[in-house]
Design a protein around this motif. Structure first.
Motif, PDB file in Angstrom:
ATOM      1  N   ARG A   1     -18.308   4.542   2.222  1.00  0.00           N
ATOM      2  CA  ARG A   1     -19.035   4.415   0.951  1.00  0.00           C
ATOM      3  C   ARG A   1     -18.186   3.662  -0.052  1.00  0.00           C
ATOM      4  NH1 ARG A   1     -20.962   9.670   1.827  1.00  0.00           N
ATOM      5  NH2 ARG A   1     -19.127  10.703   0.967  1.00  0.00           N
ATOM      6  N   GLY A   2     -18.808   2.758  -0.794  1.00  0.00           N
ATOM      7  CA  GLY A   2     -18.135   2.155  -1.942  1.00  0.00           C
ATOM      8  C   GLY A   2     -17.030   1.193  -1.556  1.00  0.00           C
ATOM      9  N   LYS A   3     -15.826   1.427  -2.107  1.00  0.00           N
ATOM     10  CA  LYS A   3     -14.737   0.463  -1.946  1.00  0.00           C
ATOM     11  C   LYS A   3     -13.438   1.129  -1.511  1.00  0.00           C
ATOM     12  CE  LYS A   3     -14.365  -3.457  -3.329  1.00  0.00           C
ATOM     13  NZ  LYS A   3     -14.396  -4.706  -2.539  1.00  0.00           N
ATOM     14  N   LEU A   4     -12.635   0.361  -0.802  1.00  0.00           N
ATOM     15  CA  LEU A   4     -11.284   0.771  -0.430  1.00  0.00           C
ATOM     16  C   LEU A   4     -10.338  -0.026  -1.334  1.00  0.00           C
ATOM     17  CD1 LEU A   4     -11.793   0.465   3.442  1.00  0.00           C
ATOM     18  CD2 LEU A   4     -12.428   2.343   1.898  1.00  0.00           C
ATOM     19  N   VAL A   5      -9.490   0.694  -2.059  1.00  0.00           N
ATOM     20  CA  VAL A   5      -8.643   0.043  -3.074  1.00  0.00           C
ATOM     21  C   VAL A   5      -7.170   0.361  -2.817  1.00  0.00           C
ATOM     22  CG1 VAL A   5      -8.101  -0.068  -5.563  1.00  0.00           C
ATOM     23  CG2 VAL A   5     -10.479   0.100  -4.820  1.00  0.00           C
ATOM     24  N   PHE A   6      -6.316  -0.663  -2.923  1.00  0.00           N
ATOM     25  CA  PHE A   6      -4.861  -0.466  -2.852  1.00  0.00           C
ATOM     26  C   PHE A   6      -4.320  -0.245  -4.252  1.00  0.00           C
ATOM     27  CE2 PHE A   6      -5.647  -3.385   0.765  1.00  0.00           C
ATOM     28  CZ  PHE A   6      -5.174  -2.572   1.791  1.00  0.00           C
ATOM     29  N   GLN A   7      -3.647   0.896  -4.423  1.00  0.00           N
ATOM     30  CA  GLN A   7      -2.921   1.118  -5.675  1.00  0.00           C
ATOM     31  C   GLN A   7      -1.543   0.533  -5.426  1.00  0.00           C
ATOM     32  OE1 GLN A   7      -3.361   5.063  -7.217  1.00  0.00           O
ATOM     33  NE2 GLN A   7      -3.207   4.109  -9.220  1.00  0.00           N
TER      34      GLN A   7
ATOM     35  N   ILE B   1     -14.378   5.424  -4.485  1.00  0.00           N
ATOM     36  CA  ILE B   1     -13.177   4.670  -4.100  1.00  0.00           C
ATOM     37  C   ILE B   1     -12.270   5.509  -3.224  1.00  0.00           C
ATOM     38  CG2 ILE B   1     -11.006   3.738  -5.037  1.00  0.00           C
ATOM     39  CD1 ILE B   1     -12.742   2.682  -7.415  1.00  0.00           C
ATOM     40  N   LYS B   2     -11.794   4.893  -2.140  1.00  0.00           N
ATOM     41  CA  LYS B   2     -10.759   5.529  -1.316  1.00  0.00           C
ATOM     42  C   LYS B   2      -9.481   4.723  -1.547  1.00  0.00           C
ATOM     43  CE  LYS B   2      -9.941   6.824   3.555  1.00  0.00           C
ATOM     44  NZ  LYS B   2      -9.294   8.093   3.341  1.00  0.00           N
ATOM     45  N   LEU B   3      -8.422   5.428  -1.967  1.00  0.00           N
ATOM     46  CA  LEU B   3      -7.181   4.743  -2.327  1.00  0.00           C
ATOM     47  C   LEU B   3      -6.211   4.636  -1.157  1.00  0.00           C
ATOM     48  CD1 LEU B   3      -6.252   6.231  -5.835  1.00  0.00           C
ATOM     49  CD2 LEU B   3      -7.022   3.904  -5.328  1.00  0.00           C
ATOM     50  N   TYR B   4      -5.500   3.521  -1.102  1.00  0.00           N
ATOM     51  CA  TYR B   4      -4.459   3.282  -0.089  1.00  0.00           C
ATOM     52  C   TYR B   4      -3.226   2.712  -0.773  1.00  0.00           C
ATOM     53  CZ  TYR B   4      -8.021   3.581   3.598  1.00  0.00           C
ATOM     54  OH  TYR B   4      -8.996   4.006   4.444  1.00  0.00           O
ATOM     55  N   ARG B   5      -2.083   2.779  -0.085  1.00  0.00           N
ATOM     56  CA  ARG B   5      -0.895   2.014  -0.475  1.00  0.00           C
ATOM     57  C   ARG B   5      -0.918   0.707   0.321  1.00  0.00           C
ATOM     58  NH1 ARG B   5       0.583   4.845  -4.785  1.00  0.00           N
ATOM     59  NH2 ARG B   5       2.132   3.197  -4.925  1.00  0.00           N
ATOM     60  N   LEU B   6      -0.217  -0.300  -0.174  1.00  0.00           N
ATOM     61  CA  LEU B   6      -0.194  -1.571   0.564  1.00  0.00           C
ATOM     62  C   LEU B   6       0.372  -1.407   1.975  1.00  0.00           C
ATOM     63  CD1 LEU B   6       1.001  -4.435  -1.816  1.00  0.00           C
ATOM     64  CD2 LEU B   6      -1.266  -4.091  -0.795  1.00  0.00           C
ATOM     65  N   SER B   7       1.290  -0.454   2.126  1.00  0.00           N
ATOM     66  CA  SER B   7       1.894  -0.233   3.445  1.00  0.00           C
ATOM     67  C   SER B   7       0.871   0.336   4.440  1.00  0.00           C
ATOM     68  CB  SER B   7       3.090   0.718   3.320  1.00  0.00           C
ATOM     69  OG  SER B   7       2.672   1.915   2.693  1.00  0.00           O
TER      70      SER B   7
ATOM     71  N   ALA C   1     -11.325  -1.807 -11.972  1.00  0.00           N
ATOM     72  CA  ALA C   1     -11.501  -3.251 -12.176  1.00  0.00           C
ATOM     73  C   ALA C   1     -11.383  -3.991 -10.845  1.00  0.00           C
ATOM     74  CB  ALA C   1     -10.467  -3.767 -13.174  1.00  0.00           C
ATOM     75  N   ALA C   2     -10.408  -3.595 -10.025  1.00  0.00           N
ATOM     76  CA  ALA C   2     -10.240  -4.256  -8.718  1.00  0.00           C
ATOM     77  C   ALA C   2     -11.432  -3.979  -7.809  1.00  0.00           C
ATOM     78  CB  ALA C   2      -8.941  -3.778  -8.065  1.00  0.00           C
ATOM     79  N   ALA C   3     -12.061  -2.812  -7.998  1.00  0.00           N
ATOM     80  CA  ALA C   3     -13.219  -2.459  -7.164  1.00  0.00           C
ATOM     81  C   ALA C   3     -14.480  -3.193  -7.611  1.00  0.00           C
ATOM     82  CB  ALA C   3     -13.451  -0.949  -7.230  1.00  0.00           C
ATOM     83  N   LEU C   4     -14.554  -3.528  -8.900  1.00  0.00           N
ATOM     84  CA  LEU C   4     -15.788  -4.115  -9.450  1.00  0.00           C
ATOM     85  C   LEU C   4     -15.783  -5.639  -9.482  1.00  0.00           C
ATOM     86  CD1 LEU C   4     -16.407  -1.685 -12.472  1.00  0.00           C
ATOM     87  CD2 LEU C   4     -17.867  -1.948 -10.458  1.00  0.00           C
TER      88      LEU C   4
ATOM     89  N   THR D   1      -5.612  -3.798  -6.032  1.00  0.00           N
ATOM     90  CA  THR D   1      -6.389  -4.838  -5.354  1.00  0.00           C
ATOM     91  C   THR D   1      -7.299  -4.113  -4.381  1.00  0.00           C
ATOM     92  OG1 THR D   1      -6.298  -6.774  -3.892  1.00  0.00           O
ATOM     93  CG2 THR D   1      -4.520  -5.186  -3.663  1.00  0.00           C
ATOM     94  N   SER D   2      -8.407  -4.734  -4.000  1.00  0.00           N
ATOM     95  CA  SER D   2      -9.313  -3.984  -3.129  1.00  0.00           C
ATOM     96  C   SER D   2      -9.570  -4.732  -1.834  1.00  0.00           C
ATOM     97  CB  SER D   2     -10.627  -3.692  -3.851  1.00  0.00           C
ATOM     98  OG  SER D   2     -11.380  -4.871  -3.974  1.00  0.00           O
TER      99      SER D   2
END
Ligand SMILES: NC(=O)c1ccc[n+]([C@@H]2O[C@H](COP(=O)([O-])OP(=O)(O)OC[C@H]3O[C@@H](n4cnc5c(N)ncnc54)[C@H](OP(=O)(O)O)[C@@H]3O)[C@@H](O)[C@H]2O)c1
Length: 306
Positions: free
Chosen positions: A298-304, A277-283, A119-122, A37-38
């Motif tokens: 830049r761009g999007k921050l996305v939770f894996q 994309i910069k990835l994060y955990r939900l925590s 997909a979550a970023a777009l 999710t982003s």
């Protein structure tokens, strides 16, 4: 399920990470096991209490990509195990979680060549950019457009789409992001910290503003007579122009499946590539919100998520 949620409005520190009950698939709904999710700017506006939500705990988040794990009564076109992506209906939040229940009609199948993270970023960026550039501004080949905030998620999609249409694209970005927006296809870049864009740009057919505030209001100055401007960062209404010869528009950003399918088409055709994309955990939701709220990345921050 694990989720990032709030129990009161406030700063990033009100975001908690913990257990919440799993959602159920009501009639016409599917439950999605969220893989990614982003972060959208709307998420921290929700966290601050700007959207009049009243029920807690409140799970923010609108974009999702994942696998269908339950199917509600009456759902015919989406099946258990389908990989899907999309954006919650307007007014619904809840994707910063391992599971979310959404109406089946607003999800689209995710092809295997598109990752959950991309997909979550777009998803919401794509729906918003397409609504603004194609449906609202009706940008034409040979026209010149100024896209404000080129390094952001929505603007990055919009730059690529506008180039695909055959328009000339001018964008604003801080110096550190010039190479990035050039890579997306921008023809001309204004360093808004070093130069007043109203002095550097003139005679545009269209403006797409993703920055808001004073930048939105001053954007009318770069339009030629008859020009049109679309605004997504000025609330539910476009700002009022101080000149009578231009049009101010507020794109309606629908969630229909066909729009998500068009994102897939544009991606598969190589018209649009995913943002940085910069990835994060939900925590780590509070950290992600701090960066999103700074509005300089830049761009999007996305939770894996899984
Ligand atoms: N349905 C909808 O209506 C809808 C949907 C999606 C988004 N939105 C809204 O659209 C806006 C944009 O969202 P987003 O996620 O694409 O990006 P964002 O997170 O709001 O913006 C990040 C970008 O803005 C740039 N920026 C900040 N100040 C700037 C300025 N003065 N001039 C030029 N660029 C500037 C930053 O680049 P630099 O570091 O180079 O400054 C950064 O890359 C948000 O307000 C969001 O709420 C609305």
């Amino acid at each position: 399920m694990k989720a990032a949620f709030i129990e009161r409005f406030g700063g990033p520190e009100v975001l908690q990470y913990g257990d919440l009950p799993d959602p159920l698939a009501g009639p016409g709904e599917v439950v999605i096991d969220v893989a990614a999710t982003s972060v959208n700017a709307a998420d921290w506006k929700v966290r601050l209490g700007e959207y009049k939500h009243t029920k807690f705990p409140l799970v923010p988040g609108r974009d999702f990509s994942g696998t269908v794990s339950a199917v509600g009564e009456g759902v015919k076109d989406i099946a258990l195990g389908d990989t899907v992506f999309g954006v919650c209906e307007a007014g619904q939040e809840g994707t910063y979680a391992e599971k979310v229940a959404v109406k089946a009609g607003i999800v689209a199948k995710k092809p295997s060549g598109l990752s959950h993270v991309n997909a979550a970023a777009l998803a919401l960026t794509g729906l918003t950019a397409m609504s603004a550039i194609e449906d609202t501004l009706k940008l034409q080949r040979g026209e010149t457009i100024l896209i404000q905030g080129g390094a952001g998620g929505v603007a990055g999609f919009a730059i690529q789409l506008a180039k695909h249409i055959g328009a000339r694209v001018i964008t604003t970005a801080s110096a550190a992001n010039h190479a990035y927006v050039k890579g997306l296809g921008a023809d001309e870049i204004v360093d808004y910290n070093a130069q007043d864009f109203t002095q550097a740009v003139a005679n545009c057919d269209a403006v797409f503003d993703t920055v808001g505030g004073d930048v939105a209001q001053r954007s009318f100055a770069v339009l030629k007579p008859g020009g049109r401007a679309a605004f997504i960062a000025s609330g539910a209404q476009a700002p009022k122009p101080q000149r009578a010869d231009v049009t101010a528009l507020r794109p309606p950003v629908g969630r229909a499946r066909r729009h998500l399918e068009r994102i897939v088409e544009l991606y598969q055709a190589g018209v649009v590539r995913p943002p940085e994309i910069k990835l994060y955990r939900l925590s780590e939701a509070a950290d992600a919100h701090r960066l999103s709220e700074s509005r300089h990345f830049r761009g999007k921050l996305v939770f894996q998520v899984r």
